[in-house]
Design an enzyme around this catalytic site. Structure first.
Site, PDB file in Angstrom:
ATOM      1  N   ASP A 144       3.677   3.916   6.253  1.00  0.00           N
ATOM      2  CA  ASP A 144       2.978   3.701   7.517  1.00  0.00           C
ATOM      3  C   ASP A 144       3.902   3.243   8.630  1.00  0.00           C
ATOM      4  O   ASP A 144       5.011   2.774   8.403  1.00  0.00           O
ATOM      5  CB  ASP A 144       1.918   2.614   7.343  1.00  0.00           C
ATOM      6  CG  ASP A 144       2.555   1.215   7.266  1.00  0.00           C
ATOM      7  OD1 ASP A 144       3.432   1.023   6.399  1.00  0.00           O
ATOM      8  OD2 ASP A 144       2.206   0.337   8.082  1.00  0.00           O
TER       9      ASP A 144
ATOM     10  N   PHE B 133      13.292   5.715  10.452  1.00  0.00           N
ATOM     11  CA  PHE B 133      12.022   5.136  10.018  1.00  0.00           C
ATOM     12  C   PHE B 133      11.078   6.300   9.756  1.00  0.00           C
ATOM     13  O   PHE B 133      10.869   7.158  10.614  1.00  0.00           O
ATOM     14  CB  PHE B 133      11.436   4.191  11.080  1.00  0.00           C
ATOM     15  CG  PHE B 133      10.362   3.321  10.498  1.00  0.00           C
ATOM     16  CD1 PHE B 133      10.689   2.139   9.851  1.00  0.00           C
ATOM     17  CD2 PHE B 133       9.026   3.707  10.544  1.00  0.00           C
ATOM     18  CE1 PHE B 133       9.696   1.354   9.265  1.00  0.00           C
ATOM     19  CE2 PHE B 133       8.037   2.927   9.960  1.00  0.00           C
ATOM     20  CZ  PHE B 133       8.370   1.747   9.326  1.00  0.00           C
TER      21      PHE B 133
ATOM     22  N   LYS C  19      17.071   4.510   1.236  1.00  0.00           N
ATOM     23  CA  LYS C  19      17.891   4.482   2.463  1.00  0.00           C
ATOM     24  C   LYS C  19      19.100   3.612   2.172  1.00  0.00           C
ATOM     25  O   LYS C  19      19.117   2.427   2.531  1.00  0.00           O
ATOM     26  CB  LYS C  19      17.094   3.806   3.590  1.00  0.00           C
ATOM     27  CG  LYS C  19      16.172   4.700   4.361  1.00  0.00           C
ATOM     28  CD  LYS C  19      15.788   3.998   5.671  1.00  0.00           C
ATOM     29  CE  LYS C  19      14.313   3.875   5.833  1.00  0.00           C
ATOM     30  NZ  LYS C  19      13.909   3.110   7.028  1.00  0.00           N
TER      31      LYS C  19
ATOM     32  N   ASP D 126      14.857  -0.034   1.268  1.00  0.00           N
ATOM     33  CA  ASP D 126      15.504  -0.101   2.581  1.00  0.00           C
ATOM     34  C   ASP D 126      16.572  -1.201   2.512  1.00  0.00           C
ATOM     35  O   ASP D 126      17.652  -0.973   1.985  1.00  0.00           O
ATOM     36  CB  ASP D 126      14.407  -0.365   3.610  1.00  0.00           C
ATOM     37  CG  ASP D 126      14.884  -0.343   5.041  1.00  0.00           C
ATOM     38  OD1 ASP D 126      15.825   0.405   5.334  1.00  0.00           O
ATOM     39  OD2 ASP D 126      14.316  -1.062   5.881  1.00  0.00           O
TER      40      ASP D 126
ATOM     41  N   LYS E  51       0.824  -1.196   0.000  1.00  0.00           N
ATOM     42  CA  LYS E  51       0.000   0.000   0.000  1.00  0.00           C
ATOM     43  C   LYS E  51       0.867   1.258   0.000  1.00  0.00           C
ATOM     44  O   LYS E  51       0.396   2.347  -0.304  1.00  0.00           O
ATOM     45  CB  LYS E  51      -0.899   0.033   1.270  1.00  0.00           C
ATOM     46  CG  LYS E  51      -1.747  -1.197   1.462  1.00  0.00           C
ATOM     47  CD  LYS E  51      -2.632  -1.031   2.709  1.00  0.00           C
ATOM     48  CE  LYS E  51      -3.515  -2.205   2.960  1.00  0.00           C
ATOM     49  NZ  LYS E  51      -2.761  -3.326   3.615  1.00  0.00           N
TER      50      LYS E  51
HETATM   51  P1  IMP Z   1      12.995  -3.513   2.026  1.00  0.00           P
HETATM   52  O1  IMP Z   1      12.449  -4.813   1.547  1.00  0.00           O
HETATM   53  O2  IMP Z   1      13.753  -3.654   3.325  1.00  0.00           O
HETATM   54  O3  IMP Z   1      13.762  -2.733   0.991  1.00  0.00           O
HETATM   55  O4  IMP Z   1      11.784  -2.655   2.489  1.00  0.00           O
HETATM   56  C1  IMP Z   1      10.889  -2.140   1.641  1.00  0.00           C
HETATM   57  C2  IMP Z   1       9.535  -2.035   2.317  1.00  0.00           C
HETATM   58  O5  IMP Z   1       9.643  -1.880   3.736  1.00  0.00           O
HETATM   59  C3  IMP Z   1       8.850  -0.801   1.822  1.00  0.00           C
HETATM   60  O6  IMP Z   1       7.998  -1.140   0.746  1.00  0.00           O
HETATM   61  C4  IMP Z   1       8.086  -0.312   3.022  1.00  0.00           C
HETATM   62  O7  IMP Z   1       6.798  -0.873   3.019  1.00  0.00           O
HETATM   63  C5  IMP Z   1       8.829  -0.825   4.225  1.00  0.00           C
HETATM   64  N1  IMP Z   1       9.694   0.209   4.833  1.00  0.00           N
HETATM   65  C6  IMP Z   1      11.035   0.253   4.847  1.00  0.00           C
HETATM   66  N2  IMP Z   1      11.483   1.343   5.472  1.00  0.00           N
HETATM   67  C7  IMP Z   1      10.379   2.035   5.866  1.00  0.00           C
HETATM   68  C8  IMP Z   1      10.189   3.274   6.559  1.00  0.00           C
HETATM   69  O8  IMP Z   1      11.110   4.013   6.951  1.00  0.00           O
HETATM   70  N3  IMP Z   1       8.888   3.632   6.766  1.00  0.00           N
HETATM   71  C9  IMP Z   1       7.836   2.894   6.350  1.00  0.00           C
HETATM   72  N4  IMP Z   1       7.969   1.731   5.704  1.00  0.00           N
HETATM   73  C10 IMP Z   1       9.242   1.300   5.456  1.00  0.00           C
HETATM   74 MG    MG Z   2       5.726  -1.006   0.879  1.00  0.00          MG
END
Ligand code: IMP
Ligand code: MG
Length: 187
Positions: free
Chosen positions: A166, A159, A138, A110, A50
């Site tokens: 969210d 975060f 990030k 992230d 979302k």
């Molecule tokens: P990754 O798989 O660790 O790259 O994370 C990606 C997903 O984690 C994103 O689509 C977000 O839904 C969530 N996410 C990562 N960091 C944040 C943040 O700082 N705030 C909110 N959601 C985050």
């Molecule tokens: Mg997401």
């Protein structure tokens, strides 16, 4: 936090990292760049639900080409601020990707696990091209290298919430992107 205009905000909502004006300016720039690079094409712009819903809605209106859209929902986090490293498809695409110039729209990169999984997973679905745009990057938290074609902002390791992002399913409707205060009571 009591600002008058947003007096439904609570103590978990920390300082603004990116205000809506800065976000809109960057989204317009990304839209212009995508418009230039997809001349003569009809990009199929896939929002990852979302978190990317708001960014997707703004970005497609900044692209001055005919586009088609679709959505996919994946889950990688549960209700925590730590990545599990596991990604699961909650809702798959409605349309086939066959012969399409596919542009994935993600809110934030992230660890990289989510986008890495999506790119690998969608690679075999017959698209003509497959690229990705993320609003926030990030970089310091990256665990797996992911090719990103367009990125809005590089941000430090906080975060963040708002503009679609969210914490435990709340704060997606904030117009600005804020840092989450982890020490907040009742959060
Ligand atoms: P990754 O798989 O660790 O790259 O994370 C990606 C997903 O984690 C994103 O689509 C977000 O839904 C969530 N996410 C990562 N960091 C944040 C943040 O700082 N705030 C909110 N959601 C985050
Ligand atoms: Mg997401």
């Amino acid at each position: 936090m009591r600002t008058g205009r947003y007096d439904y905000l609570d103590e978990a909502v920390g300082p603004v990292l990116l205000d809506s004006q800065a976000i809109q300016k960057r989204v317009s720039e990304l839209g212009a760049e995508i418009t230039r690079e997809y001349q003569g094409k009809t990009p199929h712009v896939v929002g990852i639900l979302k978190g990317a819903s708001i960014f997707h809605a703004d970005l497609i209106r900044a692209i001055e080409l005919s586009v088609s859209i679709d959505f996919m929902e994946v889950e990688s986090y549960g209700n925590s601020t730590q990545s599990s490293g596991k990604v699961r498809i909650v809702k798959d695409l409605d349309e086939s990707l066959q012969w399409k110039d596919v542009l994935l729209v993600e809110d934030i990169l992230d660890t990289g696990f989510t986008l890495h999984y999506l790119l690998e997973h969608l690679q075999s679905r017959g698209s003509k091209s497959l690229k990705a745009v993320v609003l926030l990057n990030k970089y310091s938290r990256r665990k797996i290298e992911v090719p990103v074609d367009y990125a809005g902002f590089d941000i430090p390791d906080h975060f963040v919430i708002g503009y679609g992002l969210d914490f435990e399913q709340r704060y997606r409707n904030l117009p600005d992107i804020h840092i989450l205060k982890r020490s907040a009571p009742n959060s």
